[in-house]
Structures are given as C-alpha cells and as structure tokens.
Design an enzyme around this catalytic site. Sequence first.
Site, PDB file in Angstrom:
ATOM      1  N   ALA A  51     -10.767  17.988  -1.248  1.00  0.00           N
ATOM      2  CA  ALA A  51     -11.553  18.749  -2.220  1.00  0.00           C
ATOM      3  C   ALA A  51     -12.315  17.848  -3.191  1.00  0.00           C
ATOM      4  O   ALA A  51     -13.071  18.326  -4.018  1.00  0.00           O
ATOM      5  CB  ALA A  51     -10.646  19.712  -2.987  1.00  0.00           C
ATOM      6  N   ASN A  80     -32.967   7.562  48.003  1.00  0.00           N
ATOM      7  CA  ASN A  80     -33.553   6.435  47.287  1.00  0.00           C
ATOM      8  C   ASN A  80     -34.722   6.946  46.455  1.00  0.00           C
ATOM      9  O   ASN A  80     -35.663   7.552  46.976  1.00  0.00           O
ATOM     10  CB  ASN A  80     -34.041   5.372  48.270  1.00  0.00           C
ATOM     11  CG  ASN A  80     -34.501   4.126  47.519  1.00  0.00           C
ATOM     12  OD1 ASN A  80     -33.705   3.291  47.137  1.00  0.00           O
ATOM     13  ND2 ASN A  80     -35.811   4.038  47.287  1.00  0.00           N
ATOM     14  N   ALA A 121     -39.496   3.381  42.362  1.00  0.00           N
ATOM     15  CA  ALA A 121     -39.886   3.002  41.000  1.00  0.00           C
ATOM     16  C   ALA A 121     -40.891   3.994  40.435  1.00  0.00           C
ATOM     17  O   ALA A 121     -41.817   4.409  41.121  1.00  0.00           O
ATOM     18  CB  ALA A 121     -40.490   1.605  41.004  1.00  0.00           C
ATOM     19  N   ARG A 147     -28.116  10.248  29.443  1.00  0.00           N
ATOM     20  CA  ARG A 147     -27.942  11.290  28.417  1.00  0.00           C
ATOM     21  C   ARG A 147     -26.994  12.379  28.902  1.00  0.00           C
ATOM     22  O   ARG A 147     -26.615  12.399  30.073  1.00  0.00           O
ATOM     23  CB  ARG A 147     -29.320  11.842  28.044  1.00  0.00           C
ATOM     24  CG  ARG A 147     -30.187  10.788  27.306  1.00  0.00           C
ATOM     25  CD  ARG A 147     -31.632  11.232  27.190  1.00  0.00           C
ATOM     26  NE  ARG A 147     -31.730  12.554  26.613  1.00  0.00           N
ATOM     27  CZ  ARG A 147     -32.735  13.394  26.823  1.00  0.00           C
ATOM     28  NH1 ARG A 147     -33.745  13.034  27.602  1.00  0.00           N
ATOM     29  NH2 ARG A 147     -32.748  14.578  26.262  1.00  0.00           N
ATOM     30  N   ARG A 155     -19.345   8.802  -4.346  1.00  0.00           N
ATOM     31  CA  ARG A 155     -19.838   7.462  -3.995  1.00  0.00           C
ATOM     32  C   ARG A 155     -20.503   7.383  -2.616  1.00  0.00           C
ATOM     33  O   ARG A 155     -21.162   6.406  -2.300  1.00  0.00           O
ATOM     34  CB  ARG A 155     -18.685   6.445  -4.086  1.00  0.00           C
ATOM     35  CG  ARG A 155     -18.452   5.995  -5.506  1.00  0.00           C
ATOM     36  CD  ARG A 155     -17.314   5.018  -5.590  1.00  0.00           C
ATOM     37  NE  ARG A 155     -16.030   5.678  -5.443  1.00  0.00           N
ATOM     38  CZ  ARG A 155     -14.892   5.041  -5.133  1.00  0.00           C
ATOM     39  NH1 ARG A 155     -14.906   3.746  -4.888  1.00  0.00           N
ATOM     40  NH2 ARG A 155     -13.762   5.698  -5.042  1.00  0.00           N
ATOM     41  N   ASN A 161     -39.760  18.245  34.524  1.00  0.00           N
ATOM     42  CA  ASN A 161     -38.811  19.365  34.417  1.00  0.00           C
ATOM     43  C   ASN A 161     -39.175  20.371  33.342  1.00  0.00           C
ATOM     44  O   ASN A 161     -38.496  21.362  33.190  1.00  0.00           O
ATOM     45  CB  ASN A 161     -37.394  18.818  34.150  1.00  0.00           C
ATOM     46  CG  ASN A 161     -37.327  18.038  32.843  1.00  0.00           C
ATOM     47  OD1 ASN A 161     -38.289  17.396  32.441  1.00  0.00           O
ATOM     48  ND2 ASN A 161     -36.190  18.106  32.169  1.00  0.00           N
TER      49      ASN A 161
HETATM   50  C1  UD1 Z   1      -4.415   8.682  -4.796  1.00  0.00           C
HETATM   51  C2  UD1 Z   1      -2.969   8.567  -5.270  1.00  0.00           C
HETATM   52  C3  UD1 Z   1      -2.595   7.110  -5.378  1.00  0.00           C
HETATM   53  C4  UD1 Z   1      -2.797   6.426  -4.052  1.00  0.00           C
HETATM   54  C5  UD1 Z   1      -4.209   6.641  -3.542  1.00  0.00           C
HETATM   55  C6  UD1 Z   1      -4.293   6.162  -2.105  1.00  0.00           C
HETATM   56  C7  UD1 Z   1      -2.537  10.469  -6.699  1.00  0.00           C
HETATM   57  C8  UD1 Z   1      -2.451  10.968  -8.093  1.00  0.00           C
HETATM   58  N1  UD1 Z   1      -2.873   9.198  -6.549  1.00  0.00           N
HETATM   59  O1  UD1 Z   1      -5.237   8.131  -5.810  1.00  0.00           O
HETATM   60  O2  UD1 Z   1      -1.233   6.999  -5.767  1.00  0.00           O
HETATM   61  O3  UD1 Z   1      -2.519   5.052  -4.167  1.00  0.00           O
HETATM   62  O4  UD1 Z   1      -4.566   8.029  -3.541  1.00  0.00           O
HETATM   63  O5  UD1 Z   1      -5.608   6.232  -1.667  1.00  0.00           O
HETATM   64  O6  UD1 Z   1      -2.259  11.208  -5.770  1.00  0.00           O
HETATM   65  N2  UD1 Z   1      -8.220  15.554  -3.939  1.00  0.00           N
HETATM   66  C9  UD1 Z   1      -8.323  16.920  -3.907  1.00  0.00           C
HETATM   67  N3  UD1 Z   1      -8.268  17.599  -5.087  1.00  0.00           N
HETATM   68  C10 UD1 Z   1      -8.079  16.985  -6.274  1.00  0.00           C
HETATM   69  C11 UD1 Z   1      -7.970  15.569  -6.280  1.00  0.00           C
HETATM   70  C12 UD1 Z   1      -8.021  14.892  -5.113  1.00  0.00           C
HETATM   71  O7  UD1 Z   1      -8.474  17.526  -2.847  1.00  0.00           O
HETATM   72  O8  UD1 Z   1      -8.005  17.678  -7.281  1.00  0.00           O
HETATM   73  C13 UD1 Z   1      -8.279  14.817  -2.663  1.00  0.00           C
HETATM   74  C14 UD1 Z   1      -9.481  13.922  -2.543  1.00  0.00           C
HETATM   75  O9  UD1 Z   1     -10.542  14.588  -1.901  1.00  0.00           O
HETATM   76  C15 UD1 Z   1      -8.958  12.783  -1.701  1.00  0.00           C
HETATM   77  C16 UD1 Z   1      -7.490  12.732  -2.038  1.00  0.00           C
HETATM   78  O10 UD1 Z   1      -7.161  13.976  -2.597  1.00  0.00           O
HETATM   79  O11 UD1 Z   1      -9.062  13.049  -0.322  1.00  0.00           O
HETATM   80  C17 UD1 Z   1      -7.133  11.602  -2.996  1.00  0.00           C
HETATM   81  O12 UD1 Z   1      -7.802  11.754  -4.203  1.00  0.00           O
HETATM   82  P1  UD1 Z   1      -8.364  10.508  -5.015  1.00  0.00           P
HETATM   83  O13 UD1 Z   1      -9.039  11.039  -6.219  1.00  0.00           O
HETATM   84  O14 UD1 Z   1      -9.126   9.619  -4.136  1.00  0.00           O
HETATM   85  O15 UD1 Z   1      -7.009   9.827  -5.458  1.00  0.00           O
HETATM   86  P2  UD1 Z   1      -6.838   8.302  -5.877  1.00  0.00           P
HETATM   87  O16 UD1 Z   1      -7.215   8.168  -7.289  1.00  0.00           O
HETATM   88  O17 UD1 Z   1      -7.478   7.421  -4.889  1.00  0.00           O
END
Ligand code: UD1
Length: 454
Positions: A13, A364, A367, A320, A18, A373
């Site tokens: 979510a 065959n 070339a 393809r 980035r 088609n």
């Molecule tokens: C998280 C972990 C961290 C770990 C790291 C590994 C937590 C609090 N931290 O940090 O310990 O080392 O991942 O990569 O769990 N997401 C949601 N909803 C939210 C927040 C996040 O669906 O409200 C999803 C994001 O889309 C993502 C994943 O959860 O796929 C991780 O979220 P992210 O914000 O990247 O967590 P980190 O800060 O990287």
Amino acid sequence: MGEQALAAIILAAGQGTRMRSDLHKVLHPIAGQPMLHHLLASFDAVGAAEQVVVVGARREQVEASVAGRGVRIAHQAEQLGTAHAALQAKDALAGFDGIAIVCFGDTPFLKPETIRRLADRLLAEDAPRVAVLGFVPDDAKAYGRIIARLDGTISKMVEFKDASKQERAVKLCNSGVTAVRASDLWGLLERVGNNNAAGEYYLPDIVMLAIKDHDSAVVVETDADELIGINSRAELAEAERIWQAQRRAQAMADGATLIAPETVWFAFDTVIGRDVLIESNVVFGPGVSVADGATIHAFSHIAGATIGEGCAVGPFARLRPGARLEQGAKVGNFVEMKNAVLGVGAKASHLTYLGDATVGANANIGAGTITCNYDGYFKYQTVIGEGAFIGSNSALIAPVTIGRDAIVAAGSAVSRDVADGEMRMVRAEQLVKPGWADRFHDTMKKRKADRAKP
Ligand code: UD1
Ligand code: MG
C-alpha cells in the site's frame, strides 16, 4: 512438520514515490514479470492456501494484474504503518487458521524454501509465537534491527529511527517477512500502538508484544540477495542484474553453453534444454522454450516461441509469439516469424517474414520471401506444404496455399493456390536483346566524346 496451511499477506500500500512512476511499484517487471508475481509464484510453490495483497493507491492496477489467480485484495485507505496494513487482511482471511506469512510486495525474491523454513520454525518444539526472517546485508542502512541471542531468540526489535547508537551497530536486520499463526496474528496486530519516532503502527512490534506475554519470538536467517528491496529504478536494475546472474548460472548448471553469459537475458519462464548453445547478445522475452541440442546464434530476439530439438536460430533472428520450430528446423539471419510453424527440417535461412503461416517438413523458404498476411484490416493464413521450395524474393499473398513439393519460381507474387507438385512462376516474360548493351555503350561513349570537343 511442513503441512500447516499457509496464507500470504503481501503489503503493497506504500506510495512507491521514489520510482517516479504511474505504474504501481509492485507491477514493475523483473525478467519480464511484475515483481509481485515473482512473490506470488513463490507462494504458489509452497502451496499457500490464501494470498492477500494489501493495496492503497492504484488498487485497480494490482487487481487487473492478479485477476484470475485467486488472489484477494485488501484495501488500506491510509498508510499508517506495516502493522496497520497487515491488519487490513483480517476480513479476507476470516476462517483461515493456518500460518500467516506477512511480507512486502517490493521484496520479490523470497524463495519458497525460505517461506517453508520460516513457517516450520513456528512448529518446532519450543513453539515460538513469532518467527522473523533476518539477514545481514553489506550495508545495514536504515533497516530495522533485530537484537537476538545466540540461540536465535529475539530480545528486541527496533526500527532504525528509534534505535540507540549501540542498536544501530547491530548487523542483523529485519527483512519484514514474519510468520505468525493466524489465530494469534489479529489479536497481536490490534494491540500495536504508534508511540514511536515515525508515529506509525510497526509490524515488528508484535514481537515485543509476544515477549511481553512471556512467549518467545525467533529469527530465521537467510541470504541478503533474497531480500533485496526495490524502491527506485536503480534498485530495480540491480534486482534484474541479480536475477539474470542467477538464471544464467542455472542454465549452465542445467547443461546449456553460454558463450558470453553476461550478454544473455532470460525471462522469468524461459525453458532451456541440455546441450543448447546460446551465443552472445541473445534476448528472451516471456514464453520461450528451447529443446535439447538447439543453437541460438548471436543477436537474436525471441519471445513466445517454441524451439524444437536441434534447431538453429539466427544470428539476428526475431521470433515473436506463436513462432514454433519443429525438430531440426532452421531460421537464419534477418528472419522474422510470428504465429508461424516451421515444420521438421524446414529452413528459412535469410531475410524472410513468416507471419500467420505453417510451413511443412523439409520445405525451403528462399531469401527474401514474405508472407503478405495483412491487408490493413484482417490477418490471413499462408499454408506451405511439405517439401515445397519457395524461390527467393517471393511474395505469398495470403490467404494462399502452396502444395506439397511445389516450386514457386523466384520473384513470384503468388495470390492463388498452388497445387501439389506444381511449378508456379508469376513474373513478366523476359525481353532478350542480344548485343543491345554493346551498341548502347558505343553510341553513348561517342556522343560524350563529341560533346567534350571545344
Ligand atoms: C520495514 C520494517 C523494517 C525492515 C524493512 C525491510 C516496519 C515498521 N519496518 O521498514 O524493520 O527492516 O521494512 O525492508 O515494518 N506498507 C503498507 N502500508 C503502510 C506502510 C507500509 O502497505 O502503511 C508496505 C509498503 O508498501 C512496503 C512495505 O509495507 O511494501 C514496507 O514499508 P516501508 O515503508 O518500505 O517500510 P521500511 O521503512 O522500509
Ligand atoms: Mg522499505
């Protein structure tokens, strides 16, 4: 052990800012397949009974991508943290009472055996309440840290933002992948608060709650390459690099020769047989299988194609979707095939387009042969019989059938069917003028010389 039902809860979510993309982050492809599907394939491989993806924005993109796979979608309207996100899967998993594996959609290389190992850890004699997948990356960056004892039991989980200097120095990091019995998970998640540096509901806090309850939580370690997370295009390229390197090594381990492995690009589902030779700069799109003993020459681009035993393709071939080469067939340089079958031992060696066509065994194709088609509105079939010989630079104007052992003379534009054994020539009668060119040159040379005189 090992036969507990598993459910995947895949968190996706986050905004994925980035990536700077209109496409949902988890749908960006690696080896021609959305990263989310790499993860789903691993859960398929362990026979997961349920798969739930938690999405926020761009939910419809994810829904369309997983349509027909039996994946459930849960919605997290506001991104309040990973524990809150996992909790959104509760309704989708109502009635499920096996082991839930929470993981992240942008960490696509999680292996089936690792998922199984993590889940099985809950079933060991010491019956831990939570099992967390940890890793030791080269650069621990801002990952959450796992403070664990030598026996793998965890004493503390701490997010980087909240960690002390000593805690930050710990190298064991949290991957986020967490196994908990479903019967336990929802209660734990509901107890998580957001009193921390980020003001978020942290998934790792369920470990702290388990410890508070005098239960144990454990870490299971795996390789850092398996847990690479993707947040930017640069990390996406790095993930592709890692995936390709592993796939090339696998192809060679399985008995294929890659002359310049680092220049061969596989797709997620490429199937390569034994004693296949792949020269440099070959690109495989999705849906390709190459049978034993085939050779793929340099600079070929192949997608959706089935290449039979002992076939030869390229150099510079373009196959393809729907291209099928039967045993020993050959496609040479600058040949394109689409939705076309080249029968056993048949050859199209140079500069040819075969689209919506079937070519019989040992035919065959000369070339420069083109199957015409398409009339700008519809596509039409060309059928070429066994042993037929199509002379160079022929246009076969579909729909058209060329019979068995028939010969089409070079330079023909064939728009009507050719019978078995027939010879068809469709070109203008030749005008023959002996000595005409000699006389022309004499006349012109003389004229030029006269003009040059002062
Ligand atoms: C998280 C972990 C961290 C770990 C790291 C590994 C937590 C609090 N931290 O940090 O310990 O080392 O991942 O990569 O769990 N997401 C949601 N909803 C939210 C927040 C996040 O669906 O409200 C999803 C994001 O889309 C993502 C994943 O959860 O796929 C991780 O979220 P992210 O914000 O990247 O967590 P980190 O800060 O990287
Ligand atoms: Mg992250």
